[in-house]
Design an enzyme around this catalytic site. Structure first.
Site, PDB file in Angstrom:
ATOM      1  N   GLN A 104      26.202  11.267  44.959  1.00  0.00           N
ATOM      2  CA  GLN A 104      25.494  10.366  44.056  1.00  0.00           C
ATOM      3  C   GLN A 104      25.012   9.158  44.862  1.00  0.00           C
ATOM      4  OE1 GLN A 104      27.702   7.735  41.327  1.00  0.00           O
ATOM      5  NE2 GLN A 104      26.538   8.665  39.670  1.00  0.00           N
ATOM      6  N   TYR A 187      24.253  -0.021  36.556  1.00  0.00           N
ATOM      7  CA  TYR A 187      23.875  -0.283  37.949  1.00  0.00           C
ATOM      8  C   TYR A 187      22.344  -0.318  38.058  1.00  0.00           C
ATOM      9  CZ  TYR A 187      28.805   0.317  38.981  1.00  0.00           C
ATOM     10  OH  TYR A 187      30.160   0.152  39.007  1.00  0.00           O
ATOM     11  N   ARG A 235      22.533  10.908  36.547  1.00  0.00           N
ATOM     12  CA  ARG A 235      23.613  10.554  35.625  1.00  0.00           C
ATOM     13  C   ARG A 235      23.157   9.322  34.852  1.00  0.00           C
ATOM     14  NH1 ARG A 235      30.065   9.201  36.093  1.00  0.00           N
ATOM     15  NH2 ARG A 235      30.513  10.722  34.473  1.00  0.00           N
ATOM     16  N   CYS A 356      45.895  13.212  33.424  1.00  0.00           N
ATOM     17  CA  CYS A 356      45.661  11.769  33.607  1.00  0.00           C
ATOM     18  C   CYS A 356      45.950  11.051  32.295  1.00  0.00           C
ATOM     19  CB  CYS A 356      44.211  11.554  34.021  1.00  0.00           C
ATOM     20  SG  CYS A 356      43.684   9.850  33.870  1.00  0.00           S
ATOM     21  N   CYS A 376      46.470   6.257  42.625  1.00  0.00           N
ATOM     22  CA  CYS A 376      46.693   6.825  41.292  1.00  0.00           C
ATOM     23  C   CYS A 376      48.110   6.479  40.859  1.00  0.00           C
ATOM     24  CB  CYS A 376      46.502   8.334  41.327  1.00  0.00           C
ATOM     25  SG  CYS A 376      46.835   9.114  39.731  1.00  0.00           S
ATOM     26  N   LYS A 445      49.751   4.240  23.199  1.00  0.00           N
ATOM     27  CA  LYS A 445      50.270   4.656  24.508  1.00  0.00           C
ATOM     28  C   LYS A 445      50.719   6.110  24.547  1.00  0.00           C
ATOM     29  CE  LYS A 445      50.173   1.069  27.209  1.00  0.00           C
ATOM     30  NZ  LYS A 445      50.933  -0.076  27.581  1.00  0.00           N
TER      31      LYS A 445
HETATM   32  C1  LIG Z   1      37.968   4.877  40.466  1.00  0.00           C
HETATM   33  C2  LIG Z   1      36.725   5.273  39.729  1.00  0.00           C
HETATM   34  C3  LIG Z   1      35.524   5.335  40.410  1.00  0.00           C
HETATM   35  C4  LIG Z   1      34.381   5.729  39.744  1.00  0.00           C
HETATM   36  N1  LIG Z   1      33.217   5.826  40.445  1.00  0.00           N
HETATM   37  C5  LIG Z   1      32.095   6.266  39.838  1.00  0.00           C
HETATM   38  C6  LIG Z   1      30.909   6.472  40.569  1.00  0.00           C
HETATM   39  O1  LIG Z   1      30.851   6.271  41.777  1.00  0.00           O
HETATM   40  N2  LIG Z   1      29.823   6.916  39.907  1.00  0.00           N
HETATM   41  C7  LIG Z   1      29.835   7.177  38.570  1.00  0.00           C
HETATM   42  O2  LIG Z   1      28.824   7.608  38.022  1.00  0.00           O
HETATM   43  N3  LIG Z   1      30.964   7.005  37.854  1.00  0.00           N
HETATM   44  C8  LIG Z   1      32.084   6.565  38.456  1.00  0.00           C
HETATM   45  N4  LIG Z   1      33.240   6.441  37.735  1.00  0.00           N
HETATM   46  C9  LIG Z   1      33.252   6.853  36.323  1.00  0.00           C
HETATM   47  C10 LIG Z   1      33.726   8.294  36.214  1.00  0.00           C
HETATM   48  O3  LIG Z   1      32.838   9.186  36.824  1.00  0.00           O
HETATM   49  C11 LIG Z   1      33.908   8.711  34.755  1.00  0.00           C
HETATM   50  O4  LIG Z   1      32.683   8.635  34.094  1.00  0.00           O
HETATM   51  C12 LIG Z   1      34.941   7.884  34.004  1.00  0.00           C
HETATM   52  O5  LIG Z   1      36.059   7.644  34.807  1.00  0.00           O
HETATM   53  C13 LIG Z   1      35.381   8.567  32.718  1.00  0.00           C
HETATM   54  O6  LIG Z   1      35.701   9.899  32.917  1.00  0.00           O
HETATM   55  P1  LIG Z   1      37.202  10.408  33.161  1.00  0.00           P
HETATM   56  O7  LIG Z   1      37.953  10.160  31.884  1.00  0.00           O
HETATM   57  O8  LIG Z   1      37.068  11.861  33.493  1.00  0.00           O
HETATM   58  O9  LIG Z   1      37.763   9.613  34.276  1.00  0.00           O
HETATM   59  C14 LIG Z   1      34.409   6.040  38.371  1.00  0.00           C
HETATM   60  C15 LIG Z   1      35.617   5.967  37.697  1.00  0.00           C
HETATM   61  C16 LIG Z   1      36.771   5.590  38.352  1.00  0.00           C
HETATM   62  C17 LIG Z   1      38.060   5.539  37.595  1.00  0.00           C
END
Ligand SMILES: Cc1cc2nc3c(=O)[nH]c(=O)nc-3n(C[C@H](O)[C@H](O)[C@H](O)COP(=O)(O)O)c2cc1C
Length: 703
Positions: A104, A187, A235, A356, A376, A445
């Site tokens: 990305q 962004y 995205r 998670c 983590c 929680k």
């Molecule tokens: C540590 C971290 C880094 C992330 N970096 C990006 C990123 O570089 N680009 C992006 O589109 N989303 C980023 N996200 C968002 C995740 O891709 C995702 O949309 C969000 O964490 C929710 O999904 P999940 O519940 O599967 O974590 C990041 C999230 C976390 C926690």
């Protein structure tokens, strides 16, 4: 036998086929070298996810221009040719393990972590919210600084379009299968696309067509440099969740525009950083809460759609593909917590998945938010790949006692047992879990229980000897070679008049939870709090108790000596909690507003507890008498009594978790994991509580 057949059906994106529907959605793990080049940690993180069976890995935000914008201080960069060899190694590591991959590209614009000041954006508009402070410079002794943001000149806009395209070309040279544009989360591309932020009055601002021009020009330039058959994804957020920002209607229009522009797939996310919760959903958010946006978008395009946000369970993920709501499922934090999710799901080992819990402590609050590498809370391997992935069985197994079957003790027992030591746990209660057992009393929680189920299952599977209802004594510890004390926290009782009238938070939480599977009716001494209560304390125990009591319809006043409420809470949870305390909805779609807003009194202490009345005192010694039914004491301190005796008796003892310092689940798991690792080794901890040198690996096991 293959489980979840919808999840594990191949799919074609553009000109390449992906072996299954599991996508690692971009995650900036902020683990690159200082110049943005690929480090060994970047490779190991992605390699494990590929080994774990994920079909398509989109590597996180990589900047096309380090000088004007890095989203995190050690994100990857694609802004120079010398970075290509490192990127090629990264692509190879994923390909070698059967995954397809993309990177990305993201310019953070006004949300840059670096440079600190003089940030470029489409316009100079600032939306100052608690969540955007995460990308600001906040010094300890100063109030949060406003941002210094400027609108880009038209020359700078064209220059950045060129840089995006050059970045994509480098990604192609490095051997990646595709490139993704980051148009989500507020962004730079999202700033241009935004009806709220984009205040330009030239051809890049104003109408829908003009706001789309920046991403479309980037796409055209990439197609020109890389050829039209180099697959490009975008995205973007289905809904931005901030007043005045984009909603689903316009996101549906964008989908059609992007399909026409030749993109091969749409990766639908949620939120902007101003919105807080929806962008990086805290524990409050329900599984798949954002799927409705992908579902709506999928109806208007033919190209594949990826949905993400709080997807954790293979059953659920399989079902939304089967129901035609999405083509692929995107996991971010789930793969940080367990990179082997896909293989475990495919082989039906669902109970083995370390789900998670969305705590955002390791991957956000204690890492990216404070400009450090991603960690983590429940997977201690993240960031410490060499320590854990390379370890070997212990050369000489020893007998280890673990006192306390809470999170820290269980993790220590797990790692020490994997290394071949003989471990015995002593737990004075009738259940393993320690403070996590109280979490099933706290409605927001409940996800914490997932970790509890997992770790208990691991302890069972590994055959660790567990003595429940057993107080450890020096007598029964003396025959062990080493003793790990995870004795947790105990009640801290301030010395004020009337303190004997206060009730303790755990007893209050345990009331009304007879249906909980961990409710120990023999041991619990539930106490019902009156209608109007003071919750005295500030850490998780106090905040969670206050929220739970407020959800039970009580009138709650939090009293804390600190100058700011909840200063140790994870920031996004705190934002959501404060919204809820004010009577609002911080839980996205699933709002369960609190009826009576919670009052917070900072810089204040409880001076005296009388019958039905409490004397409070602020930092200037002003006293105030208020009528309340109860004071709920939510203060704890480390319980080191037995450890101190063991040390005095000359036992080989180590202290971990809350017994060492009151922290959170990450503190406990990390302490436990490292203590487990160093058992039987002549290795000490360094000043940061990490191993001073490496232990080599056992081939073929996953942790
Ligand atoms: C540590 C971290 C880094 C992330 N970096 C990006 C990123 O570089 N680009 C992006 O589109 N989303 C980023 N996200 C968002 C995740 O891709 C995702 O949309 C969000 O964490 C929710 O999904 P999940 O519940 O599967 O974590 C990041 C999230 C976390 C926690």
């Amino acid at each position: 036998m293959n489980y979840f057949e919808n999840l594990f059906k191949p799919i074609k994106i553009g000109n390449f086929e992906i072996p299954n529907r599991v996508v690692h959605v971009p995650t900036d793990i902020s683990s690159a070298n200082a110049d943005g080049s690929v480090s060994s940690n970047v490779i190991r993180y992605h390699e494990e996810i590929a080994k774990g069976g994920t079909g398509f890995i989109i590597v996180g935000a990589s900047t096309p221009d380090s000088n004007t914008g890095r989203p995190t201080v050690t994100c990857l960069s694609v802004d120079a040719d010398y970075l290509i060899p490192g990127l090629a190694k990264l692509a190879e590591a994923m390909h070698r393990n059967g995954a397809k991959c993309a990177i990305q590209i993201q310019h953070p614009g006004r949300q840059a972590a670096y440079p600190k000041k003089g940030l470029m954006s489409c316009s100079d508009m600032v939306a100052n919210t608690p969540a955007s402070a995460g990308h600001e410079v906040v010094y300890a002794m100063a109030e949060a600084q406003g941002k210094d943001i400027r609108a880009m000149t038209i020359e700078e806009v064209f220059d950045l379009i060129e840089k995006f395209a050059e970045g994509a070309w480098r990604v192609q040279q490095a051997g990646f299968d595709a490139v993704e544009l980051h148009g989500a989360h507020g962004y730079m591309i999202a700033q241009f696309m935004s009806p709220l932020i984009n205040k330009r009055n030239d051809r890049f601002g104003g109408s829908f067509e003009n706001r789309m021009r920046f991403p479309l020009e980037i796409i055209k330039k990439i197609q020109y440099k890389c050829g039209k058959d180099f697959p490009i994804l975008i995205r973007y957020s289905g809904e931005e969740w901030f007043p005045g920002s984009r909603t689903l209607d316009e996101s549906i229009k964008i989908a059609k525009v992007m399909e026409e522009a030749g993109l091969v797939a749409l990766d639908i996310s949620a939120g902007t950083f101003e919105a807080g919760g929806p962008t990086m959903d805290p524990m409050y958010y329900k599984e798949g809460w954002n799927t409705y946006t992908a579902e709506a978008i999928k109806k208007v395009v033919k190209i594949p759609v990826i949905t993400s946000h709080t997807l954790r369970n293979p059953e659920y993920c399989d079902s939304i593909i089967a129901e035609g709501k999405t083509d692929m499922v995107g996991l971010a934090r789930q793969l940080i917590a367990d990179p082997y999710w896909a293989n475990k799901a495919k082989s039906g080992k669902v109970k083995e998945i370390r789900r998670c819990i969305s705590c955002l402590i390791g991957c956000w609050k204690e890492s990216l938010y404070i400009k450090q590498e991603c960690k983590c809370a429940i997977n201690p391997v993240v960031g410490y790949y060499d320590d854990f992935l390379d370890m070997l069985p212990a050369k000489s197994p020893i007998k280890v006692a673990v006192v306390g079957g809470g999170v820290a003790g269980l993790e220590a027992a797990r790692i020490a047992t994997i290394r071949g030591h003989r471990v015995t746990i002593f737990e004075k209660n009738c259940e393993l879990g320690g403070v996590l057992l109280s979490c099933c009393m706290v409605p927001p929680k409940l996800k914490m229980k997932w970790y509890l189920f997992w770790i208990r299952e691991q302890i069972k599977k590994l055959g660790v000897e567990v003595n429940l209802n057993t107080e450890a004594t020096l007598e029964n510890l003396k025959d062990f070679d080493a003793v790990i004390f995870g004795t947790g926290a105990k009640k801290l009782t301030p010395d004020i008049p009337g303190i004997e009238n206060a009730i303790y938070f755990e007893d209050v939480l345990h009331c009304e939870n007879k249906n909980c599977e961990y409710y120990d009716s023999k041991k619990a001494k539930p106490v019902k709090a009156g209608q109007k209560v003071i919750v005295w304390g500030d850490h998780y125990a106090a905040c969670d108790t206050a929220e739970t009591l407020a959800m039970r319809g009580k009138e709650v006043i939090i009293v804390t000596e600190n100058k700011e409420f909840g200063q140790d809470l994870e920031v996004i949870h705190k934002q959501v909690m404060l919204l809820r305390f004010a009577g609002g909805n911080g839980e996205g779609l699933e709002g369960r507003p609190i009826k009576i807003p919670v009052v917070i009194k900072t810089n204040t202490t409880v001076n005296e507890i009388k019958n039905g009345e409490v004397v409070l005192m602020d930092k200037d010694f002003n006293k105030e008498v208020i009528q309340v039914d109860d004071v709920v004491l939510a203060k704890v301190e480390p319980d080191t009594a037995l450890f101190d005796q063991a040390k005095a008796a000359g036992l080989n003892a180590i202290l971990i978790g809350d017994a060492k310092k009151i922290r959170n689940v990450r503190g406990a798991v990390t302490d436990g994991a490292f203590a487990g690792l160093l058992m039987g080794e002549d290795i000490t901890m360094n000043a940061n509580g990490m191993l001073a040198k490496k232990i080599p690996r056992v081939e073929g096991f996953e942790i």
